[in-house]
Structures are given as C-alpha cells and as structure tokens.
Design a protein around this motif. Structure first.
Motif, mmCIF file in Angstrom:
data_model
loop_
_atom_site.group_PDB
_atom_site.id
_atom_site.type_symbol
_atom_site.label_atom_id
_atom_site.label_comp_id
_atom_site.label_asym_id
_atom_site.label_seq_id
_atom_site.Cartn_x
_atom_site.Cartn_y
_atom_site.Cartn_z
ATOM 1 N N VAL A 310 4.468 -0.700 0.757
ATOM 2 C CA VAL A 310 3.606 -0.974 -0.642
ATOM 3 C C VAL A 310 4.101 0.464 -1.806
ATOM 4 O O VAL A 310 3.138 1.386 -0.569
ATOM 5 C CB VAL A 310 2.880 -1.739 -1.129
ATOM 6 N N ARG A 311 3.352 0.020 -2.442
ATOM 7 C CA ARG A 311 3.125 1.545 -3.339
ATOM 8 C C ARG A 311 2.069 1.905 -3.643
ATOM 9 O O ARG A 311 1.047 1.389 -3.884
ATOM 10 C CB ARG A 311 4.176 1.820 -4.548
ATOM 11 N N LYS A 341 6.483 10.182 1.022
ATOM 12 C CA LYS A 341 5.420 10.758 2.119
ATOM 13 C C LYS A 341 4.605 10.620 0.398
ATOM 14 O O LYS A 341 5.218 11.042 0.053
ATOM 15 C CB LYS A 341 5.791 12.490 2.242
ATOM 16 N N GLY A 342 3.487 9.889 0.923
ATOM 17 C CA GLY A 342 2.109 10.077 0.027
ATOM 18 C C GLY A 342 2.592 9.104 -1.039
ATOM 19 O O GLY A 342 1.241 8.595 -1.827
ATOM 20 N N LYS A 343 3.337 8.359 -0.903
ATOM 21 C CA LYS A 343 3.757 7.642 -1.488
ATOM 22 C C LYS A 343 3.572 5.836 -1.553
ATOM 23 O O LYS A 343 4.222 5.094 -2.760
ATOM 24 C CB LYS A 343 5.404 7.480 -2.874
ATOM 25 N N LEU A 344 3.497 5.427 0.047
ATOM 26 C CA LEU A 344 4.051 4.642 -0.120
ATOM 27 C C LEU A 344 2.987 4.670 0.782
ATOM 28 O O LEU A 344 2.690 4.797 2.250
ATOM 29 C CB LEU A 344 5.249 4.011 0.282
ATOM 30 N N TRP A 345 2.135 2.673 1.588
ATOM 31 C CA TRP A 345 1.915 2.409 2.157
ATOM 32 C C TRP A 345 2.714 1.280 2.907
ATOM 33 O O TRP A 345 3.448 1.097 2.888
ATOM 34 C CB TRP A 345 0.509 1.676 1.617
ATOM 35 N N ARG A 346 3.073 2.378 4.385
ATOM 36 C CA ARG A 346 3.571 0.498 5.638
ATOM 37 C C ARG A 346 2.560 0.047 6.308
ATOM 38 O O ARG A 346 2.035 0.197 7.381
ATOM 39 C CB ARG A 346 4.595 1.436 6.730
ATOM 40 N N ILE A 347 2.947 -1.317 5.469
ATOM 41 C CA ILE A 347 0.925 -2.171 6.426
ATOM 42 C C ILE A 347 2.334 -3.004 7.130
ATOM 43 O O ILE A 347 2.117 -3.665 6.691
ATOM 44 C CB ILE A 347 0.840 -2.905 5.654
#
Ligand SMILES: *Cc1c(COP(=O)(O)O)cnc(C)c1O
Length: 394
Positions: A310-311, A341-347
């Motif tokens: 997610v962004r 990098k810095g723009k996405l979370w990976r859950i």
C-alpha cells in the motif's frame, strides 16, 4: 567484553513484513531435537519424509524435489546456474526486485539475457514474452509468481503454454507464494521452481525447497560444461538426497527438522483451508485499509493475499510510522524497495502471521499512529470494515 554478553532475550515480535513470518512453537521445538549424523539411517528417513511432504506441497511427482541449503536466493541461483550455460538465450521477466535479481544471476552465468520489463506494480503481459521469444532459440524463461517487492500475483498457466510451444524450460520463483496460495508444479508444467522457508511456510530462513522436472534433469545431465559453482551443483547434491547417499556437504540437520515440522503443520491444516485463510485475512485487511483511505499499489485482481503493498499517504513519514509500530506495538511491517523506498508499506500476512487477531490489531494501531502523524482517519472505521468481512464469512 564478550564473556559478559547477556543471554539472548529477543522481544516477542508480530512479524507482518515481507518475511520472516512468525514460527509455530512446534517448529522451534523440532529444531531443539538432538542431532543425529547426516548419514544416520534415522536421518535418511527424515530426509525422505521431508521430500515426500515437499512434493505434496509443490503438487509434483518430480524426483528431484529437495531443500537446498541456503535461503530463497540460493534456490534462485541453483535453478539458474544448473540449467543455463554460457551463451544460452535466456528470457527473464522483470517487474520488481526479484526479477531483477534473476537477471543479474543470468548475466553472471554469461548467458545471453533478454529482459521483459513491466512497470513495478503491474503483471507481465504474455504478448511481451511472445515478442521476446521470436527469432531465437530460447532455452529458459524465468518469472516471479509472487513479486514480494510490489505485491503482485503473476498468472502463469498461459505463459507456461507459450514457453513450451517455443521449446523452452519454464522457471518460476514461488518464494512468497508457496504455502499461501495454489502452486501447481505439474499441472502448470513448471520445469524448475524454488521457494524459501521463512515466508508462507513459517519456518526460520535457511532452506530453499526446489523441484526440477524430468526435462530440467535432462538439461542438467546433458550440460557441455560443469555447473560453475560447486556447492549448488545439483548433479552432485541429488546423489545425497537420492538412493546413492553420497556425501556432498553436511545437511543443515536442525533446519531440516524445522522444515519437516512446518510441512506437517501445513498438512494438518490442509492446503485448501490454509489458502482460504490467507485469502480471508487479506480481504479483511484490504477492506480496513480502504476504509482508512489508503491505496494499494496493484490492481484489485492482481494482488497477493500474503503481501499487501500500500502507498504511504502524502505527508506521512514512512520510517517514523514503522518505527512506532515496532517500538510501541512490537509489530514489524516492511518498507518499499528500490524505486518504492519511502513510498510503500509491505504488510505481510504469511503463514502463522496470517491471523484475524493480527489484522484487527494492525488496523487499530495503524489508525492511531496515522492520527499522530496528522492523517486523521475515521476512528474505528478500519477495524469495523475488517470485522464485517469476517462476519459475512461466518
Ligand atoms: C524473499 C524472496 C526471495 C529471496 O529469498 P531470501 O530468503 O531472502 O534469499 C526471492 N524471491 C522472492 C519473490 C522473495 O520474496
């Protein structure tokens, strides 16, 4: 002073990143089982059982189905360096970090690389692969099933057909998909496939299950040159796992105990139940994130269940949010790689980490942290949206 270092005392983390995932206590207990020798008849039996369980998981009858000593990347290197030789034509599909890594390894093996690129966050389209196959004799096509850097699930069946029509081998990275969603090695005619233990298998990192079709074995047997790396040369390693039991390198015994136990847990749950669990927890998480106003990178129908990309919302500090999750709630998620990098979370919702409790906790605490960041969501809306997904399921 080293002799005054304290006992290990790691915090209890909720591992919701791109791997490792949480490990079941039975797997940790299996690792504490006393060692036997790596050629002890008891251990040979454990090896056979592990292979049988891996075949069941990969959905294959392939003889060469073993855990390579090393993490997922060792499996990647094994498949590529055993099946290609200098000047072979190789096509690698690249839409994220792991496709890029395969392309890098192909280059190091001095093969002739053709890259099929897609935007990061999109799937690879079959027409582009067809173009890459035109006018040359391609030996192998490699693609990532679950691109962990972008949260994309790549459809494989049609591409497999195309690859075989062109007489090439089909190599698939299933590091993140295996154990979390269907992977059908025989049905999809995959010639070589590798995975890793620390994602949806929920064992510690350290082994890379691989499987080679009969065609892949034939290519290996008919090589003009030796596999350049000695350690990952399957023509020798397979003699340790096969009837000959020829010593090659000492098996990582405790890790094989762990893998065997993790596989037993998978089949106690049952594959279809396990896949439904991953799907349901993803659907609930996605509903919650949407209610919070967050956007996924991939299109809805191309998203992975086990890795949600997610962004990071505009104006929110990626690192500060992840640090708070870790320090205040002992919960780990991943950040973006490469251009994200810095723009996405990976859950991650992989294996043991894919639970309803984790989904609801994460949504609740993320809401709280985002409010502190000046991104005020509608309080309680995320957990409500997720809960209603669970309610309709029951
Ligand atoms: C994690 C991962 C790898 C690499 O595995 P390691 O265990 O980190 O070596 C390769 N491919 C994909 C798709 C992955 O998610």
């Amino acid at each position: 002073m080293a002799d005054t270092f304290s006992d290990l005392n790691t915090p209890k983390r909720i591992l919701m990143g791109p791997g490792p995932s949480n490990v079941h206590p039975r797997v940790l207990k299996a690792m504490a089982t006393p060692l036997v020798g790596h050629l002890d008849p008891e251990f040979l039996q454990i090896m056979n059982e592990t292979q049988e369980l891996l075949r069941k998981l990969f959905k294959t009858e392939n003889r060469l189905t073993i855990p390579v000593s090393g993490t997922g990347s060792a499996g990647m290197e094994t498949c590529l360096s055993n099946l290609i030789e200098e000047d072979d034509e190789v096509v690698v599909c690249v839409n994220g970090v792991f496709g890029q890594r395969m392309a890098e390894i192909v280059g190091r093996n001095r093969a002739k690389l053709t890259r099929v690129d897609a935007e990061w966050g999109e799937t690879i389209k079959i027409e582009k692969i067809a173009d890459a196959l035109k006018g040359k004799k391609v030996k192998l096509v490699a693609i990532v099933h679950a691109e962990t850097s972008t949260g994309i699930r790549q459809p494989l069946e049609e591409i497999s057909r195309l690859v075989h029509e062109n007489g090439a081998l089909f190599l698939v990275d299933t590091v993140t998909s295996l154990g979390g969603c269907p992977v059908e090695v025989d049905k999809w005619k995959i010639d070589a496939c590798y995975s890793g233990t620390q994602k949806c298998l929920s064992a510690p990192p350290g082994l890379s299950p691989i499987t080679f079709s009969e065609n892949a074995l034939k290519v290996l047997e008919e090589r003009k040159t030796k596999v350049p790396g000695w350690y990952l040369d399957m023509s020798m390693v397979k003699k340790y796992w096969g009837k000959e039991r020829v010593y090659h390198h000492t098996a990582p015994i405790s890790m094989i105990y762990a893998l065997r136990e993790a596989l037993r847990l998978i089949f106690e749950e049952g594959l279809s139940k396990r896949f439904s669990r991953h799907e349901l927890n993803h659907t609930a998480l996605a509903a919650g994130l949407k209610a919070m106003g967050l956007d996924f990178l991939p299109l809805k129908e191309e998203r992975l269940w086990m890795l949600n990309a997610v962004r990071v919302p505009e104006g929110v500090d990626d690192v500060r949010v992840r640090s708070k999750l870790l320090s205040d709630f002992s919960l780990e998620i991943g950040g973006g790689l490469g251009e994200f990098k810095g723009k996405l979370w990976r859950i991650g919702l992989m294996g043991e980490s894919s639970t309803r409790a984790n989904v609801l906790l994460f949504l609740t605490v993320l809401e709280q942290i985002l409010a502190e960041e000046g991104f005020p969501p509608d309080r309680g809306a995320a957990a409500d949206a997720a809960s209603s997904v669970y309610r309709t399921e029951n």
